[in-house]
Design an enzyme around this catalytic site. Structure first.
Site, PDB file in Angstrom:
ATOM      1  N   HIS A   1       0.841  -1.201   0.000  1.00 27.54           N
ATOM      2  CA  HIS A   1       0.000   0.000   0.000  1.00 27.54           C
ATOM      3  C   HIS A   1       0.872   1.245   0.000  1.00 27.54           C
ATOM      4  O   HIS A   1       1.872   1.298   0.709  1.00 27.54           O
ATOM      5  CB  HIS A   1      -0.892   0.012   1.249  1.00 27.54           C
ATOM      6  CG  HIS A   1      -1.783   1.212   1.321  1.00 27.54           C
ATOM      7  ND1 HIS A   1      -2.957   1.305   0.613  1.00 27.54           N
ATOM      8  CD2 HIS A   1      -1.649   2.388   1.985  1.00 27.54           C
ATOM      9  CE1 HIS A   1      -3.504   2.477   0.843  1.00 27.54           C
ATOM     10  NE2 HIS A   1      -2.741   3.146   1.675  1.00 27.54           N
TER      11      HIS A   1
ATOM     12  N   ASP B   1     -15.252   2.849   7.135  1.00 27.78           N
ATOM     13  CA  ASP B   1     -14.186   3.761   6.695  1.00 27.78           C
ATOM     14  C   ASP B   1     -14.641   4.584   5.499  1.00 27.78           C
ATOM     15  O   ASP B   1     -14.337   5.764   5.389  1.00 27.78           O
ATOM     16  CB  ASP B   1     -12.911   2.979   6.336  1.00 27.78           C
ATOM     17  CG  ASP B   1     -11.883   3.918   5.724  1.00 27.78           C
ATOM     18  OD1 ASP B   1     -11.414   4.819   6.439  1.00 27.78           O
ATOM     19  OD2 ASP B   1     -11.598   3.791   4.521  1.00 27.78           O
TER      20      ASP B   1
ATOM     21  N   ARG C   1     -14.665  13.018   6.495  1.00 28.81           N
ATOM     22  CA  ARG C   1     -13.391  13.672   6.855  1.00 28.81           C
ATOM     23  C   ARG C   1     -12.931  14.583   5.727  1.00 28.81           C
ATOM     24  O   ARG C   1     -12.417  15.685   5.961  1.00 28.81           O
ATOM     25  CB  ARG C   1     -12.325  12.609   7.152  1.00 28.81           C
ATOM     26  CG  ARG C   1     -12.547  11.900   8.485  1.00 28.81           C
ATOM     27  CD  ARG C   1     -11.678  10.653   8.591  1.00 28.81           C
ATOM     28  NE  ARG C   1     -10.272  10.959   8.462  1.00 28.81           N
ATOM     29  CZ  ARG C   1      -9.363  10.117   7.941  1.00 28.81           C
ATOM     30  NH1 ARG C   1      -9.723   8.926   7.507  1.00 28.81           N
ATOM     31  NH2 ARG C   1      -8.114  10.472   7.878  1.00 28.81           N
TER      32      ARG C   1
ATOM     33  N   SER D   1      -7.820   4.090   9.174  1.00 32.68           N
ATOM     34  CA  SER D   1      -8.484   4.049   7.871  1.00 32.68           C
ATOM     35  C   SER D   1      -7.723   3.115   6.917  1.00 32.68           C
ATOM     36  O   SER D   1      -8.297   2.209   6.303  1.00 32.68           O
ATOM     37  CB  SER D   1      -8.545   5.476   7.310  1.00 32.68           C
ATOM     38  OG  SER D   1      -8.838   5.483   5.944  1.00 32.68           O
TER      39      SER D   1
ATOM     40  N   LYS E   1      -8.742  -1.290   6.002  1.00 32.02           N
ATOM     41  CA  LYS E   1      -8.948  -1.817   4.641  1.00 32.02           C
ATOM     42  C   LYS E   1      -7.908  -2.884   4.312  1.00 32.02           C
ATOM     43  O   LYS E   1      -8.224  -3.918   3.716  1.00 32.02           O
ATOM     44  CB  LYS E   1      -8.848  -0.676   3.617  1.00 32.02           C
ATOM     45  CG  LYS E   1     -10.076   0.222   3.637  1.00 32.02           C
ATOM     46  CD  LYS E   1      -9.937   1.404   2.700  1.00 32.02           C
ATOM     47  CE  LYS E   1      -8.921   2.392   3.185  1.00 32.02           C
ATOM     48  NZ  LYS E   1      -9.162   3.790   2.920  1.00 32.02           N
TER      49      LYS E   1
HETATM   50  N1  URA Z   1      -5.699   7.002   2.712  1.00 28.79           N
HETATM   51  C1  URA Z   1      -6.695   6.341   3.339  1.00 28.79           C
HETATM   52  O1  URA Z   1      -7.148   5.296   2.908  1.00 28.79           O
HETATM   53  N2  URA Z   1      -7.178   6.890   4.468  1.00 28.79           N
HETATM   54  C2  URA Z   1      -6.720   8.036   5.007  1.00 28.79           C
HETATM   55  O2  URA Z   1      -7.203   8.454   6.048  1.00 28.79           O
HETATM   56  C3  URA Z   1      -5.689   8.705   4.332  1.00 28.79           C
HETATM   57  C4  URA Z   1      -5.200   8.162   3.179  1.00 28.79           C
END
Ligand code: URA
Length: 435
Positions: free
Chosen positions: A83, A162, A169, A184, A188
């Site tokens: 990621h 999320d 957000r 967050s 995932k």
């Molecule tokens: N990427 C995400 O998936 N979540 C965040 O809060 C910031 C970047």
């Protein structure tokens, strides 16, 4: 039923929330029973007062279980995910996934679309004619088994809490809090079912982590969250002051990824890909150390095995793999223009956020989630930091299907470059590795 007003008051006063309060909050966000104004108020209180590690771990766990979790047990071997916290010109997944897969590490990956000035792997892949980013679960598993890797779009069922929180957000100025970001991302990643995760945590102008310290703190917290959940996690803190590689924009980035898989990529892109894939191969237990992983990654490039994986993966997902040998297969842009150097000497800096914004102006990125994008729009950087330059010399070429957009992109890209008389120090690409 939780009492949202008292939870908001508690956090506003700087107190830690109990696990039941956090889990009740996430459940209420998921089922829609908590109104957005109360959720936003709590998010803002969290931004001001922070969360401790227990609260952050609990928030991650609650979001991870707010929807479906992927079951990858049918795929043999140690599955490794990767990621990036997001950057400009970041086509790394398209390179490291085939390299790691060529070394025997199965890659079953979900990726996102771009928003704002950062790009998304799914949009990039869609620039390959015919490529399908939505597969049935059976097709997904079969692609991983046969090609060694698959990359698909994030499904709505993964960490739905999320999804709702992130959307709020984004519009309430509450993105930038370390606990909210870490939970967050990790909710995932943990829901995606891989056994190990290599995180590329960006820092600099083109990242939401403006300082190395902020990126390191985020990386360490995400490693701790993942380790606590029983996964092997490594975070690599990398530079995002100037764009990564030379290409920015969807099809341009796929072409650069293919060049890199052929061993002809830009130096920074190749270096980052070898470091990250070395760790992926090590985490997937196909090498006894990250160094051995890197050597195997180099072999996968020079032998052409990683490129073979890429061809198979593209074919199995419906894409035209002839694009590997013929870039004419990609949609071609209608217009192009050059950005010229406004000074002589050396390139002192290239503001990654300005290049990202310029690329968005050209049509390569979205301003809102609903925007359509021009897959052939983008920028090729002809000069990077430290390169010698003469005033008036082209520093970048911009592409778009729209002349007005081209002009807007040109104005923004021109302002991204700064120049100096003395050769600047070479930027450090890999800043820190947190295991
Ligand atoms: N990427 C995400 O998936 N979540 C965040 O809060 C910031 C970047």
């Amino acid at each position: 039923m939780i009492d949202m007003v008292s939870i908001i008051e508690k956090k506003k006063a700087g107190q830690a929330l109990a696990d039941e309060e956090i889990r009740g909050f996430v459940a209420g966000v998921t089922d829609g029973s908590i109104p957005d104004y109360q959720t936003s108020a709590l998010l803002m209180a969290i931004c001001f007062q922070g969360m401790d590690r227990r609260e952050t771990f609990c928030l991650t766990d609650a979001m991870l279980h707010s929807g479906q979790t992927m079951d990858l047990h049918e795929i043999k071997g140690i599955k490794v995910d990767k990621h990036s916290t997001g950057g400009v010109g970041d086509k790394t997944t398209l390179i490291v996934a085939p390299i790691a897969a060529a070394c025997g590490v199965p890659i079953a990956k979900m990726s996102g679309r771009g928003l704002g000035f950062t790009g998304g792997t799914i949009d990039k892949l869609e620039s390959i004619p015919g490529f399908r980013v939505q597969l049935t679960p059976e097709e997904f598993l079969e692609t991983v088994e046969t090609a060694g890797m698959s990359v698909v779009g994030q499904t709505h069922d993964v960490a739905p809490a999320d999804k709702k929180l992130y959307a709020l957000r984004d519009v309430t100025g509450t993105v930038n809090n370390i606990s909210l970001i870490a939970s967050s991302i990790m909710s995932k990643k943990l829901a995606s079912g891989s056994d190990a995760i290599v995180l590329d945590v960006k820092c600099g102008q083109g990242s939401f982590n403006k300082t190395q310290k902020a990126a390191e703190d985020l990386g360490r917290l995400m490693v701790d969250i993942g380790t606590d959940a029983g996964k092997k996690v490594v975070a690599v803190v990398t530079d995002m002051d100037q764009p990564l590689g030379d290409a920015v924009g969807n099809s341009l980035e796929v072409i650069e990824a293919i060049d890199t898989l052929k061993g002809k990529g830009p130096r920074d892109m190749t270096e980052l890909a070898l470091t990250l894939s070395g760790y992926m191969i090590y985490c997937g237990q196909k090498a006894s150390s990250p160094e051995e992983g890197r050597r195997k990654a180099e072999e996968a490039l020079t032998s052409g095995k990683a490129l073979d994986v890429f061809r198979r993966f593209v074919t199995m997902q419906g894409g035209n793999a002839a694009c590997v040998d013929d870039i004419g297969i990609f949609k071609q842009p209608l217009y192009k223009a050059e950005a010229k150097a406004s000074g002589s000497g050396y390139v002192a800096g290239i503001k990654a956020d300005s290049i990202g914004l310029a690329s968005q102006h050209l049509g390569a990125g979205r301003k809102t989630k609903e925007d359509a994008i021009d897959l052939s729009a983008g920028i090729l950087l002809l000069k990077k930091v430290g390169d010698p330059v003469e005033a008036g010399e082209p520093v970048a070429v911009l592409f778009s299907d729209d002349e007005e957009k081209l002009a807007a992109g040109l104005a923004e890209a021109g302002s991204a470059y700064t120049f100096c008389a003395e050769k600047p120090e070479t930027p450090v690409l890999i800043k820190e590795i947190i295991e």
